[in-house]
Design a protein around this motif. Structure first.
Motif, PDB file in Angstrom:
ATOM      1  N   TYR A 192       0.957  -1.421  -0.057  1.00 52.17           N
ATOM      2  CA  TYR A 192       0.321   0.219  -0.010  1.00 52.17           C
ATOM      3  C   TYR A 192       0.709   0.912  -0.019  1.00 52.17           C
ATOM      4  CZ  TYR A 192      -4.017  -2.739   1.289  1.00 52.17           C
ATOM      5  OH  TYR A 192      -4.617  -4.167   1.821  1.00 52.17           O
ATOM      6  N   GLU A 193       1.890   1.480   0.727  1.00 50.75           N
ATOM      7  CA  GLU A 193       3.106   2.387   0.768  1.00 50.75           C
ATOM      8  C   GLU A 193       3.846   3.034  -0.117  1.00 50.75           C
ATOM      9  OE1 GLU A 193       4.708   0.798   4.329  1.00 50.75           O
ATOM     10  OE2 GLU A 193       4.865   2.891   4.971  1.00 50.75           O
ATOM     11  N   LEU A 196       0.983   3.877  -3.237  1.00 47.38           N
ATOM     12  CA  LEU A 196       0.696   5.607  -2.466  1.00 47.38           C
ATOM     13  C   LEU A 196       1.761   6.381  -3.060  1.00 47.38           C
ATOM     14  CD1 LEU A 196      -1.954   6.743  -1.288  1.00 47.38           C
ATOM     15  CD2 LEU A 196      -0.005   6.545   1.222  1.00 47.38           C
ATOM     16  N   SER A 200       1.440   8.581  -5.990  1.00 44.19           N
ATOM     17  CA  SER A 200       1.341  10.758  -5.474  1.00 44.19           C
ATOM     18  C   SER A 200       2.582  11.141  -6.830  1.00 44.19           C
ATOM     19  CB  SER A 200       1.029  10.799  -3.960  1.00 44.19           C
ATOM     20  OG  SER A 200       2.668  10.701  -3.928  1.00 44.19           O
ATOM     21  N   THR A 208      -4.566   8.842  -5.799  1.00 39.65           N
ATOM     22  CA  THR A 208      -3.779   8.423  -5.052  1.00 39.65           C
ATOM     23  C   THR A 208      -4.699   8.572  -3.814  1.00 39.65           C
ATOM     24  OG1 THR A 208      -1.833  10.131  -5.898  1.00 39.65           O
ATOM     25  CG2 THR A 208      -1.917   9.593  -3.450  1.00 39.65           C
ATOM     26  N   ARG A 209      -5.762   8.823  -4.020  1.00 37.00           N
ATOM     27  CA  ARG A 209      -6.416   8.722  -2.306  1.00 37.00           C
ATOM     28  C   ARG A 209      -7.275   7.411  -2.758  1.00 37.00           C
ATOM     29  NH1 ARG A 209     -10.504  13.749  -3.236  1.00 37.00           N
ATOM     30  NH2 ARG A 209      -9.540  15.390  -2.501  1.00 37.00           N
ATOM     31  N   SER A 212      -5.208   5.036  -0.926  1.00 34.66           N
ATOM     32  CA  SER A 212      -4.928   5.750   0.646  1.00 34.66           C
ATOM     33  C   SER A 212      -6.501   4.863   1.129  1.00 34.66           C
ATOM     34  CB  SER A 212      -4.571   7.297   1.024  1.00 34.66           C
ATOM     35  OG  SER A 212      -5.929   8.317   0.166  1.00 34.66           O
ATOM     36  N   MET A 215      -6.138   1.727   1.816  1.00 33.23           N
ATOM     37  CA  MET A 215      -4.802   1.038   3.433  1.00 33.23           C
ATOM     38  C   MET A 215      -5.668   1.468   4.646  1.00 33.23           C
ATOM     39  SD  MET A 215      -1.563   3.321   2.802  1.00 33.23           S
ATOM     40  CE  MET A 215       0.077   3.230   4.359  1.00 33.23           C
ATOM     41  N   LYS A 216      -6.652   2.731   4.656  1.00 34.29           N
ATOM     42  CA  LYS A 216      -7.390   2.631   5.776  1.00 34.29           C
ATOM     43  C   LYS A 216      -8.604   1.484   6.075  1.00 34.29           C
ATOM     44  CE  LYS A 216     -10.229   6.784   7.011  1.00 34.29           C
ATOM     45  NZ  LYS A 216     -11.529   6.976   6.395  1.00 34.29           N
TER      46      LYS A 216
END
Ligand code: ADP
Ligand code: ASP
Ligand code: MG
Length: 413
Positions: A192-193, A196, A200, A208-209, A212, A215-216
């Motif tokens: 995920y990181e 991301l 980005s 990008t969103r 994130s 991931m959240k």
């Protein structure tokens, strides 16, 4: 399942998409599908708004540009029905998908999934236009370009889906844009990181969103191609790219390179302010007014001062905000105290990303040396824990990406 613009461009392709969706249902899944507008359609609609009024009202812009997805959602439902499936569309306002009121770049707040779940449980395929939502006072919003990816992840989170499959025009996430570097290699998995950071810094394969949010909300995301054979197996066994957590990656991919991917972004512009007074608070007078006007500053360098009296400050802003940034800074010239402002829109940011760099030294120096050997000048540098970015001349982007792809050992056959 989410299908992007190229996958939805025209009758033949939507028919193919309907076939893929049908097969997924036949494999025993309840399915919700999020669709983009046909490729080129959103650009066409944006242009109509610009022609109507260059300073258009973003709320009316949203009414116009959200229409592209309305068309494809209805068409996909029709194609599914033609294949004998039960299917219906659910427009953003019908679910509803609630967003904040930041028109043209709204954020999803909630999705009411009750009716959606009931319809899916009854064997109906739910087709949802991506990119669109509704404010609290019932005005249509859109989520920013590429936003259908985010709609898809949000729907997946709302219905607690087993997986969110993002079907696009490439068959996964590659070490770099496969349209620029033929030797780019498909990645089996990306964290995920990393995804991301890649998104980005310019890899547009996922918004990008959407990453994130995934991931959240712990949504399992897979990127795969919609250009597959009629008789290809259902997505559970297709070799796309899986977005995974750090821990999962360790078990999956032992032979990973130090660098996972390289991305380029041509949408930044450079600003140089010369002879800014070298005293406490000076840079705050520059970046304060830019922040107040909602301009995102990215890379920043402050040069060594001349005899402690003044210094040059260089930074980048999104190209689309360059004119606004110039006028804000000109207004503040007396207060900031700089002598001259120069700007350069012809720059590009190249970034290398990889979780491996947390535990390895020398990633940045490999980058600087590889670029230097080819005579590519670095104008600014920025880093994060898993990323190094440099600013270079826009004309050298493709060369730089190729050179770095080779330097980090990413070239495939
Ligand atoms: P969609 O319309 O399906 O949303 P996009 O055009 O938004 O598709 O995203 C897919 C494109 O992203 C690909 O065609 C490819 O050119 C580009 N891309 C950029 N970087 C990468 C990467 N690292 N891996 C795969 N595709 C990439
Ligand atoms: N149609 C929208 C765009 O082109 C949203 C998307 O395709 O993701 O930006
Ligand atoms: Mg996209």
């Amino acid at each position: 399942m989410k299908f992007g613009g190229t996958s939805m461009a025209g009758t033949e392709r939507i028919r193919r998409v309907a076939g893929i969706v049908k097969r997924q249902q036949e494999a025993g899944h309840e399915v919700a599908v999020v669709v983009s507008a046909m490729s080129g359609e959103t650009d066409r609609l944006v242009n109509f708004c610009r022609e109507a009024n260059p300073l258009y009202d973003p709320a009316e812009y949203d009414v116009v540009v959200a229409s592209g997805e309305q068309v494809t959602s209805g068409l996909l439902a029709l194609h599914l029905q033609a294949l004998g499936c039960k299917a219906r569309s659910w427009l953003g306002w019908q679910l509803p998908v609630r967003t904040d009121d930041a028109h043209a770049k709204a954020r999803i707040e909630t999705i009411d999934s009750e009716a959606l779940l009931a319809s899916m449980a009854a064997g109906e395929i739910a087709v949802i236009p991506g990119f669109q939502g509704l404010t609290e006072d019932n005005r249509v919003t859109t989520l920013g370009r590429g936003g259908s990816d985010t709609s898809a992840v949000a729907v997946a989170a709302a219905v607690k889906a087993d997986r969110c499959d993002i079907y696009t025009d490439v068959d996964g996430v590659y070490t770099t844009d496969p349209r620029i570097v033929a030797k780019a290699q498909k990645l089996k998995s990306v964290t995920y990181e990393e995804m991301l950071e890649l998104a980005s810094v310019g890899s547009k394969v996922l918004q990008t969103r959407s990453v994130s949010l995934a991931m959240k909300e712990n949504v399992r995301v897979q990127v795969l191609s919609s250009f597959i054979d009629e008789n290809a197996p259902a997505a559970d066994t297709l070799p796309g790219t899986m977005i995974v957590s750090d821990e999962e990656l360790e078990g999956l991919d032992m032979e990973r390179q130090l660098i996972t991917g390289i991305a380029a972004d041509k949408n930044e512009a450079k600003v140089i302010l010369t002879r800014v007074p070298d005293r406490p608070g000076a840079v705050a007078t520059i970046f304060g007014p830019l922040a107040e006007t909602n301009i995102n500053v990215d890379m920043i360098i402050q040069n060594v001062g001349r005899e402690h009296t003044d210094t040059d400050v260089t930074f980048t802003v999104p190209s689309a905000d360059l004119d606004k940034a110039k006028s804000v800074l000109e207004e503040q010239q007396a207060k900031i105290g700089f002598e001259k402002m120069t700007t350069d829109p012809k720059v590009a940011k190249i970034s290398v990303v990889g979780v491996g760099m947390r535990s390895h030294a020398g990633v940045a120096s490999t980058m600087f040396k590889a670029l230097a050997d080819r005579g590519i000048n670095i104008q600014a540098i920025s880093t994060s824990e898993i990323k190094v970015s440099v600013l270079i001349d826009a004309d050298e982007v493709e060369l730089a990406v190729r050179v770095l792809h080779t330097a980090y050992g990413l070239d495939g056959a």
